[in-house]
Design an enzyme around this catalytic site. Structure first.
Site, PDB file in Angstrom:
ATOM      1  N   GLY A  27      52.406  58.073  80.818  1.00  0.00           N
ATOM      2  CA  GLY A  27      52.130  59.489  80.615  1.00  0.00           C
ATOM      3  C   GLY A  27      53.375  60.332  80.835  1.00  0.00           C
ATOM      4  O   GLY A  27      54.508  59.857  80.707  1.00  0.00           O
ATOM      5  N   SER A  28      53.166  61.586  81.208  1.00  0.00           N
ATOM      6  CA  SER A  28      54.268  62.552  81.226  1.00  0.00           C
ATOM      7  C   SER A  28      55.300  62.335  82.322  1.00  0.00           C
ATOM      8  O   SER A  28      56.348  62.985  82.313  1.00  0.00           O
ATOM      9  CB  SER A  28      53.702  63.977  81.344  1.00  0.00           C
ATOM     10  OG  SER A  28      53.006  64.316  80.165  1.00  0.00           O
ATOM     11  N   THR A  29      55.042  61.442  83.272  1.00  0.00           N
ATOM     12  CA  THR A  29      56.096  61.132  84.246  1.00  0.00           C
ATOM     13  C   THR A  29      57.317  60.537  83.538  1.00  0.00           C
ATOM     14  O   THR A  29      58.437  60.634  84.034  1.00  0.00           O
ATOM     15  CB  THR A  29      55.594  60.154  85.320  1.00  0.00           C
ATOM     16  OG1 THR A  29      54.948  59.049  84.675  1.00  0.00           O
ATOM     17  CG2 THR A  29      54.602  60.826  86.257  1.00  0.00           C
TER      18      THR A  29
END
Length: 737
Positions: free
Chosen positions: A315-317
């Site tokens: 995901g956005s990490t």
């Protein structure tokens, strides 16, 4: 009376037979006496074999310590209870040494062992019937502690004895159980027993931890007891080597307690967390849920260390490293504007959307795009970086290959980078899979001024007998994917995701310390039906952060899969429930002093009543506050914050002016900020849903009257993602190239 000749002959034969037999016996006796052998066997050796006993001196298994010498796993004494039933052991003894009353023995032992009296009696009576020398009592009679042994001895039961043995003991209970693993006693081919590692470090370092048993030889009586004044021959055991880990017991305890609390509250499918030192690559704490107690193996559901052996879409990490690549390439201008919302990739009918259903936030800066976690911003950054060049950064950050940590079964993850759409989804963390260790390793480059440190867990292995170091791990630079200047800028940019009013990481702010990091909401593949799972809770929520932001001393990564959320909660709630206390307590434990002037910066609201709008806006911006203007007038009439009130920098302060009353665009706002507007404008608010604003019934900039109804729709980021997915499914399926 004459004797018959036949009788004389018979007597002569008998005399001759017995004489010959006596002669043979005498010859046999003399031969044995002279040679000391019988049937080719040395009688002295046979006697020695019968009465010379060999006992095993068990070697202690090596102890596992944390980095400061606190015990994590060690051998401890335990006892097996036996009952001697053979009456012969009591011969020539003033006190009986065998069980005399099996009924009484069972009755006394039952409450002490917390066992059924009838079961104990059945074991004893069966042993008597089968004329056994002794019997044991199964699992209830094994692993007896020293305290229980003393309690049983106090009862002075005849024939009840104990056999001393070693047992593996884990004094901290649930404590990085999947990392440490467990060891248990096994019987070997020669009928001796040995403690063998079955999982985790206990298994992978079993050869180092296992010692070499010694032995003792002695003369005994027919029952096996040592004869008085006998000479013993002893070969001492060699104990196993001791292992020192990089784990810090205090930080691991912080993590375990916090994860247990969050696990109980949110009941996720699973969760994991890692704490690391970015300067060295040391893993200071590591835990996952579900977990188990290593002493009892209670609740052991999976034998897999998810932090090492599992890969997933981050995901956005992942945007942390995409941002670093863009900054290093000179492709990221924080003040440059772009149009958020949707990005159309040539050849694909389904656009890349921002997480608020593709509505975006209008024309915003790239820094605001980072703060809002805009997929479109990163898709456009890929155009600037170049697909082939970005692929090189993925390699430089260590994705797609093992970190080389000293733990078994490490997986590599997979970089999905064949078709154009895969390249764009990879830059914002979808499609490509990673491991938690890869995320930690890559984050050290940002935290450690460009030097990426290889993670490690084994500090050193020491010979228990000589105290000499057998193996020692030193910090190792795994690469330098970015420069020190880039790392510093990236830390500053990521810190704004926590401090900015609209930042997706605001829940991860810690009083007293600047936090730099990135949150993530990763979709979970639906392997049965294809695509991704749907539903508010069906995501992997995570946060990868470091502190203090200007010179990070710790990295903490937390990922929680499918937590049970209330309607008013979002995925960041359980993640921050782990991250915040673990990071805060660990920083304090390491004596890293808080810097109040840098962390959670605050500003006092000035009295702006009667001041011109332009002057008020300028003054607020200089203070780090975000002015929101209600109305078309030129002077401020009212303000949402009282003069002198402390506000967080970046927080919205609403100013009402004279002239016609207007409403701002509140898309993406929190409930708290909406309430500021409705209070200042004296409007009747009707709220639908929870989370952040996605729609309002009054067009921004429209002149309105007081007491007008304002209907505002709120959705959580997860609901917005779900809506985006449903909308995508109604569109024509996009080709892969």
């Amino acid at each position: 009376m004459k004797k018959r000749p036949g009788m004389r002959i018979g007597a002569a034969i008998l005399f001759g037979f017995f004489g010959l037999l006596f002669f043979v016996l005498m010859v046999r006796f003399v031969t044995i006496q002279v040679t000391g052998e019988a049937d080719g066997k040395v009688l002295a050796a046979q006697a020695a074999k019968k009465y010379l006993k060999t006992g095993v001196l068990e070697a202690a298994r090596g102890t596992i310590y944390d980095q400061k010498g606190e015990v994590i796993a060690e051998d401890t004494s335990a006892y097996t209870l036996v009952a001697i039933l053979d009456e012969s052991v009591s011969q020539d003894s003033e006190k009986p040494k065998h069980v005399q009353d099996i009924r009484k023995t069972a009755a006394v032992l039952a409450p002490l062992l917390e066992a059924d009296e009838s079961d104990l009696y059945a074991r004893l009576s069966k042993g008597v019937e089968e004329k056994r020398f002794q019997v044991e009592f199964g699992s209830v009679g094994r692993g007896i502690s020293h305290r229980l042994k003393l309690a049983i001895e106090k009862e002075a039961l005849p024939g009840v004895n104990f056999v001393k043995e070693s047992k593996r003991f884990y004094p901290n209970g649930v404590f990085s159980s999947h990392l440490i693993g467990f060891a248990q006693k096994e019987e070997k081919e020669d009928n001796t027993t040995e403690i063998v590692g079955k999982m985790g470090i206990e298994q992978s370092l079993n050869d180092y931890l296992t010692g070499k048993n010694g032995k003792v030889k002695y003369d005994s009586d027919k029952w096996g007891y040592i004869l008085p004044q006998t000479e013993e021959h002893v070969t001492p055991p060699q104990n196993g080597n001791d292992v020192y880990l990089t784990i810090d017991k205090k930080i691991q305890t912080f993590l375990e307690e916090t994860m247990s609390k969050v696990d109980q509250q949110y009941k996720p499918e699973n969760m994991l967390a890692v704490v690391a030192d970015p300067k060295t690559g040391k893993i200071l704490a590591m835990a996952q849920r579900p977990t188990f107690h290593p002493d009892t193996r209670e609740d052991l559901q999976s034998w897999q260390n998810d932090i090492v052996e599992t890969s997933y879409e981050p995901g956005s990490t992942m945007k942390s490293f995409s941002l670093a690549a863009a900054v290093e390439e000179g492709a990221f201008n924080p003040n440059e504007y772009y149009e958020s919302g949707k990005y159309f990739l040539e050849g694909n009918s389904v656009p890349i959307r921002d997480h608020n259903n593709g509505d975006g936030w209008g024309t915003i800066t790239y820094l605001e795009g980072v703060q809002q976690s805009s997929n479109v911003a990163f898709a456009k950054l890929l155009d600037k970086i170049g697909e082939d060049r970005f692929r090189e950064y993925l390699d430089a950050f260590g994705f797609g290959r093992k970190t080389g940590i000293d733990l078994p079964n490490e997986t590599t993850g997979q970089i999905l980078y064949h078709y154009p759409i895969e390249k764009y989804t990879t830059i914002f963390g979808q499609g490509t899979t990673v491991t938690p260790l890869q995320m930690i390793q890559a984050e050290t480059a940002i935290a450690n001024d460009g030097k990426m440190m290889k993670p490690y867990i084994i500090s050193e292995i020491v010979d228990h007998n000589t105290n000499e170091t057998i193996k020692k791990t030193e910090p190792e630079v795994a690469g330098t994917p970015i420069s020190a200047e880039t790392a510093k800028k990236v830390r500053e940019y990521l810190a704004t995701t926590v401090t900015a009013d609209d930042g997706t990481g605001r829940r991860f702010a810690i009083d007293g310390y600047d936090v730099s990091g990135k949150s993530g909401t990763a979709q979970i593949p639906d392997y049965e039906n294809g695509g991704y799972e749907i539903g508010k809770e069906n995501y992997l929520f995570s946060f990868l952060g470091m502190a203090p932001a200007d010179d990070p001393q710790l990295i903490v990564y937390v990922a929680i899969k499918k937590p049970s959320l209330k309607t008013s909660e979002i995925g960041s709630d359980p993640v921050s429930g782990v991250f915040n206390p673990v990071m805060l307590n660990s920083l304090k434990y390491l004596n890293i002093k808080p810097e109040e002037n840098k962390s959670l910066k605050k500003a006092k609201a000035a009295d702006l009543t009667g001041v011109s709008v332009e002057k008020a806006k300028k003054q607020l911006k200089e203070s780090g506050l975000n002015p929101i203007i209600l109305g078309e007038g030129s002077k401020v009439q009212k303000q949402s914050a009282s003069p002198g009130e402390e506000l967080l920098q970046g927080e919205r302060i609403v100013l009402r002016t004279d002239g016609n009353l207007t409403i701002p665009d509140m898309k993406g706002w929190s409930v708290r900020d909406v309430l500021k507007v409705t209070k200042m404008a004296n409007l009747k608010l009707n709220m639908v849903g929870t989370g952040y604003v996605t729609n309002q019934n009054i067009t921004p900039g429209t002149a309105i009257n007081e007491a007008e109804p304002l209907v505002v729709t709120f959705e959580t980021p997860e609901q917005q993602l779900e809506k985006e997915k449903n909308d995508s499914e109604t569109d024509e399926e996009a080709p892969l190239n």
